[in-house]
Write an enzyme that holds these catalytic residues in place. Structure first.
Site, PDB file in Angstrom:
ATOM      1  CD  GLN A  11      -3.071  -0.469   2.539  1.00  0.00           C
ATOM      2  OE1 GLN A  11      -3.796  -0.042   2.061  1.00  0.00           O
ATOM      3  NE2 GLN A  11      -2.555  -1.005   3.743  1.00  0.00           N
ATOM      4  CB  ALA A  62       6.495  -4.551   7.198  1.00  0.00           C
ATOM      5  CB  THR A  64       1.605  -5.993   6.966  1.00  0.00           C
ATOM      6  OG1 THR A  64       1.257  -6.535   5.778  1.00  0.00           O
ATOM      7  CG2 THR A  64       2.648  -5.116   6.914  1.00  0.00           C
ATOM      8  CB  THR A 103       3.058  -0.696  13.767  1.00  0.00           C
ATOM      9  OG1 THR A 103       1.747  -0.819  14.039  1.00  0.00           O
ATOM     10  CG2 THR A 103       3.829  -1.486  14.692  1.00  0.00           C
ATOM     11  CE1 TYR A 127       3.112  -5.382  11.405  1.00  0.00           C
ATOM     12  CE2 TYR A 127       1.790  -4.400  12.897  1.00  0.00           C
ATOM     13  CZ  TYR A 127       2.438  -4.505  11.779  1.00  0.00           C
ATOM     14  OH  TYR A 127       2.541  -3.222  11.062  1.00  0.00           O
TER      15      TYR A 127
HETATM   16  N1  LIG Z   1      -1.594  -1.787   7.161  1.00  0.00           N
HETATM   17  C1  LIG Z   1      -1.570  -1.189   8.432  1.00  0.00           C
HETATM   18  O1  LIG Z   1      -2.536  -1.021   8.825  1.00  0.00           O
HETATM   19  C2  LIG Z   1      -0.300  -0.695   8.949  1.00  0.00           C
HETATM   20  C3  LIG Z   1      -0.447   0.003  10.285  1.00  0.00           C
HETATM   21  C4  LIG Z   1       0.595   0.293  11.066  1.00  0.00           C
HETATM   22  C5  LIG Z   1       2.062   0.228  10.498  1.00  0.00           C
HETATM   23  N2  LIG Z   1       1.945  -0.377   9.325  1.00  0.00           N
HETATM   24  C6  LIG Z   1       3.205  -0.238   8.639  1.00  0.00           C
HETATM   25  O2  LIG Z   1       3.489   0.450   7.406  1.00  0.00           O
HETATM   26  C7  LIG Z   1       4.285  -0.071   6.461  1.00  0.00           C
HETATM   27  C8  LIG Z   1       3.750  -0.219   5.012  1.00  0.00           C
HETATM   28  O3  LIG Z   1       2.609  -1.143   5.315  1.00  0.00           O
HETATM   29  P1  LIG Z   1       1.680  -1.209   4.158  1.00  0.00           P
HETATM   30  O4  LIG Z   1       0.151  -1.394   4.752  1.00  0.00           O
HETATM   31  O5  LIG Z   1       2.137  -0.534   2.770  1.00  0.00           O
HETATM   32  O6  LIG Z   1       1.916  -2.949   4.076  1.00  0.00           O
HETATM   33  P2  LIG Z   1       1.575  -3.951   2.993  1.00  0.00           P
HETATM   34  O7  LIG Z   1       0.641  -3.516   1.840  1.00  0.00           O
HETATM   35  O8  LIG Z   1       1.257  -5.327   3.682  1.00  0.00           O
HETATM   36  O9  LIG Z   1       2.935  -4.025   2.011  1.00  0.00           O
HETATM   37  C9  LIG Z   1       4.135  -4.714   2.693  1.00  0.00           C
HETATM   38  C10 LIG Z   1       4.987  -4.885   1.579  1.00  0.00           C
HETATM   39  O10 LIG Z   1       6.218  -5.711   2.190  1.00  0.00           O
HETATM   40  C11 LIG Z   1       6.493  -6.614   1.134  1.00  0.00           C
HETATM   41  N3  LIG Z   1       7.322  -7.845   1.686  1.00  0.00           N
HETATM   42  C12 LIG Z   1       6.626  -8.783   2.630  1.00  0.00           C
HETATM   43  N4  LIG Z   1       7.584  -9.834   2.831  1.00  0.00           N
HETATM   44  C13 LIG Z   1       8.753  -9.336   2.215  1.00  0.00           C
HETATM   45  C14 LIG Z   1       9.840 -10.058   1.912  1.00  0.00           C
HETATM   46  N5  LIG Z   1      10.048 -11.377   2.379  1.00  0.00           N
HETATM   47  N6  LIG Z   1      10.964  -9.310   0.839  1.00  0.00           N
HETATM   48  C15 LIG Z   1      10.582  -8.429   0.298  1.00  0.00           C
HETATM   49  N7  LIG Z   1       9.146  -7.676   0.627  1.00  0.00           N
HETATM   50  C16 LIG Z   1       8.321  -8.291   1.457  1.00  0.00           C
HETATM   51  C17 LIG Z   1       5.168  -7.126   0.655  1.00  0.00           C
HETATM   52  O11 LIG Z   1       5.140  -8.010  -0.622  1.00  0.00           O
HETATM   53  P3  LIG Z   1       4.104  -8.840  -1.396  1.00  0.00           P
HETATM   54  O12 LIG Z   1       3.524  -7.699  -2.145  1.00  0.00           O
HETATM   55  O13 LIG Z   1       5.246  -9.700  -2.330  1.00  0.00           O
HETATM   56  O14 LIG Z   1       3.775  -9.729  -0.065  1.00  0.00           O
HETATM   57  C18 LIG Z   1       4.372  -6.010   0.379  1.00  0.00           C
HETATM   58  O15 LIG Z   1       4.598  -5.272  -0.852  1.00  0.00           O
HETATM   59  C19 LIG Z   1       4.664  -1.338   7.190  1.00  0.00           C
HETATM   60  O16 LIG Z   1       6.119  -1.181   7.787  1.00  0.00           O
HETATM   61  C20 LIG Z   1       3.811  -1.635   8.253  1.00  0.00           C
HETATM   62  O17 LIG Z   1       4.173  -2.476   9.102  1.00  0.00           O
HETATM   63  C21 LIG Z   1       0.998  -0.849   8.512  1.00  0.00           C
END
Ligand SMILES: NC(=O)c1ccc[n+]([C@@H]2O[C@H](COP(=O)([O-])OP(=O)(O)OC[C@H]3O[C@@H](n4cnc5c(N)ncnc54)[C@H](OP(=O)(O)O)[C@@H]3O)[C@@H](O)[C@H]2O)c1
Length: 297
Positions: A11, A62, A64, A103, A127
């Protein structure tokens, strides 16, 4: 600057890519997915940074899946902690700046007031624990040149998120039960992406040997998942009632904090940011969604 963005299929990664396309910048961005840089492999990370040189890494990748992390502890730890540690070491040794995303789930949610950056952390689930270990690894390795941004309840036009789920369910159901006793702040990934781009451009970020710091960023205001769902349905105009339920009525593998409002005073003062109210950002995001015609368009 030559800038690497990891997690390009996620995202936040996609949101930053879209913003970079829309805005003129003299910086060069390289967006990588798991295919180019697999964070579950030490050797892959090592080889990648031996053959590619950057001035800044924005780590959006991450593990996630909050509930799946309970049964996949090792994988979550590898991506959210061990790989982050390795990236921090590489960044320090090669004088690369790092912006890392963390987070609100580092907190246990027992506070009644918005959390500040230096408040005590005590994650309730795997997590949150692995993300906190990632933060601590960065801060112990990089005394300078790292920024950690804790965010919460991220949603966007891309992938699976709460907005997409409620939109889908509300089109096929007349009633939905949504948890009303967990409070936090939704964050539009486009807003977080823009903040990251603003930070990169700021003089305060570009000074040499800037002390590493944690910042909080989410949209403005606090609500429950029930409030959030109600607003999504109201903007979409779906014919669906949202019923409030307690956390006990929606059991999940991972325990979640009751309250994760966060103070954004530090980031907004330091980088001169104006933060949008969560309902306004939600409407903006929903206007960008292809299938929705908001009532108040
Ligand atoms: N989503 C939430 O509600 C939330 C809340 C608080 C904080 N955050 C933090 O915000 C950040 C961005 O979150 P987001 O919602 O954009 O997360 P997301 O949509 O789940 O995207 C995470 C990305 O990490 C990649 N990833 C996972 N495992 C991997 C690996 N082994 N090697 C390389 N890439 C890998 C995934 O790739 P694939 O597409 O191939 O799986 C995906 O593109 C993260 O640090 C998350 O912890 C998120």
């Amino acid at each position: 600057m030559f800038i690497l963005v990891t997690g390009a299929s996620g995202q936040l990664g996609k949101s930053i890519k879209k913003l970079v396309k829309q805005q003129k910048t003299s910086d060069s961005f390289v967006f990588v997915t798991r295919e180019h840089l697999d964070l579950s492999s030490f050797s892959n990370i090592k080889n990648f940074f031996e053959t590619h040189k950057f001035d800044l890494i924005i780590n959006c990748a991450a593990y996630t899946s909050v509930d799946k992390a309970e049964s996949n502890k090792a994988e979550a730890n590898m991506i959210n902690h061990i790989a982050v540690k390795q990236i921090a070491e590489i960044a320090k040794n090669n004088n690369i700046k790092l912006i890392h995303i963390s987070t609100d789930f580092v907190f246990d949610g027992s506070s009644l007031n918005p959390y500040f950056e230096n408040d005590a952390t005590s994650p309730l689930n795997t997590y949150g624990k692995t993300k906190l270990d990632g933060e601590n690894a960065i801060l112990s390795i990089m005394k300078f040149n790292a920024i950690i941004i804790r965010t919460s309840w991220l949603y966007s036009e891309y992938g699976n998120n709460f907005v997409a789920t409620i939109l889908k369910l509300s089109q096929n159901n007349s009633n939905l039960n949504v948890v009303s006793d967990q409070f936090g702040t939704p964050t539009y990934a486009g807003d977080l992406g823009q903040v990251i781009l603003d930070i990169i451009k700021s003089d305060k970020f570009n000074i040499l040997q800037k002390a590493s710091k944690i910042y909080h960023f989410s949209n403005k205001g606090v609500c429950s998942w029930y409030d959030f769902a109600n607003e999504i349905v109201s903007v979409s105009g779906a014919n669906c009632s949202i019923n409030p339920i307690n956390t006990d009525g929606y059991p999940t593998s991972a325990k979640r904090p009751k309250y994760t409002g966060m103070s954004k005073e530090k980031i907004s003062k330091e980088f001169d940011l104006k933060i949008t109210f969560w309902k306004d950002s939600l409407k903006f995001c929903m206007l960008n969604l292809p299938l929705i015609t908001p009532l108040n368009k």
